[in-house]
Design a protein around this motif. Structure first.
Motif, PDB file in Angstrom:
ATOM      1  N   VAL A 147      -4.271  -9.955   6.306  1.00 49.18           N
ATOM      2  CA  VAL A 147      -2.984  -9.300   6.063  1.00 49.18           C
ATOM      3  C   VAL A 147      -2.188 -10.175   5.104  1.00 49.18           C
ATOM      4  N   TRP A 163      -0.315  -1.445  13.107  1.00 56.12           N
ATOM      5  CA  TRP A 163      -0.154  -1.293  11.658  1.00 56.12           C
ATOM      6  C   TRP A 163       1.256  -0.815  11.322  1.00 56.12           C
ATOM      7  N   GLU A 210       3.422  -3.745  10.952  1.00 60.33           N
ATOM      8  CA  GLU A 210       3.182  -4.450   9.690  1.00 60.33           C
ATOM      9  C   GLU A 210       3.858  -3.723   8.533  1.00 60.33           C
TER      10      GLU A 210
END
Length: 241
Positions: free
Chosen positions: A171, A203, A206
């Motif tokens: 990431v 996700w 993120e």
């Protein structure tokens, strides 16, 4: 800042009954797709680079606010492996210009066996016009090094975060653009399987972090078999809304 979520490709027979009505002609699939999503990754360009007139046709068919990412041709990424890219860059730039305001990014997916070569990557990114946002999918694990991410940052190129069986999931965001490709959950074959809600929530967090950093975000689901990409993209988008 913009967060866009879509799929890799749109014309799949096995999406009938998932996104498309049964027996919908293939020529009408794009019109249905753009009613559901605001971005797509063009895959056909990897196998055969379209003529500039084809890109102009897409520009006219896509609605305002829609953004198309274009996958770089395999002649550049898999045959030449980025060597002597100038001829291909000229062809890419001609098509890119015709997309006009419907442009998102150029996805450059390297061959899985292509190992780290900072000098070759630097030459390629130096040769690319500044007007084309580049997203690099570096599949071989040898590319996972801070110096590589610094090289991308120096060129303003996005690192493509990958999720998929056998792929290094690092990431990292190296540009104004943050880019995520989801090829399918672990434990499944590539392009198959559905991400569960817990995976999608991780996700989503993120994506929120990237958005809070002021980045534009592109997300594409590539687990197209069984229509999982459509359902996963819809669920992730709902989490962010």
């Amino acid at each position: 800042m913009v967060v866009r979520i879509g799929t890799s490709g749109w014309s799949y027979d096995h999406w009938a009954g998932v996104l498309y009505p049964p027996k919908l002609p293939a020529a009408r699939r794009l019109a249905v797709y753009v009613d559901e999503f605001d971005t797509v990754e063009l895959n056909a360009s990897f196998y055969r680079w379209p003529k500039p007139t084809t890109f102009a046709q897409w520009r006219n068919r896509l609605p305002d606010g829609f953004a198309m990412t274009v996958k770089a041709p395999r002649g550049l990424t898999h045959a030449r492996r980025l060597r002597s890219p100038e001829e291909w860059i000229e062809r890419i730039a001609a098509g890119w210009a015709e997309l006009g305001s419907r442009r998102a990014a150029l996805l450059v997916q390297l061959h899985p066996a292509q190992q780290r070569d900072d000098e070759r990557l630097d030459r390629f990114l130096t040769a690319m016009p500044d007007s084309i946002p580049v997203a690099m999918e570096l599949r071989h694990p040898s590319w996972d090094d801070p110096a590589v991410y610094d090289l991308l940052r120096g060129h303003g190129a996005a690192y493509v975060v990958m999720s998929g069986p056998g792929l290094p999931c690092v990431v990292a965001a190296t540009a104004q653009l943050a880019y995520l490709r989801l090829h399918g959950p672990g434990g499944e074959a590539m392009y198959t399987g559905s991400y569960d809600t817990a995976d999608l929530r991780r996700w989503a967090e993120e994506l929120r972090r990237w958005d809070a950093e002021g980045r534009d975000v592109l997300v594409y689901f590539n687990n197209d078999l069984g229509g999982h990409a459509v359902r996963n993209a819809q669920e992730l988008r709902a989490m962010l809304s």
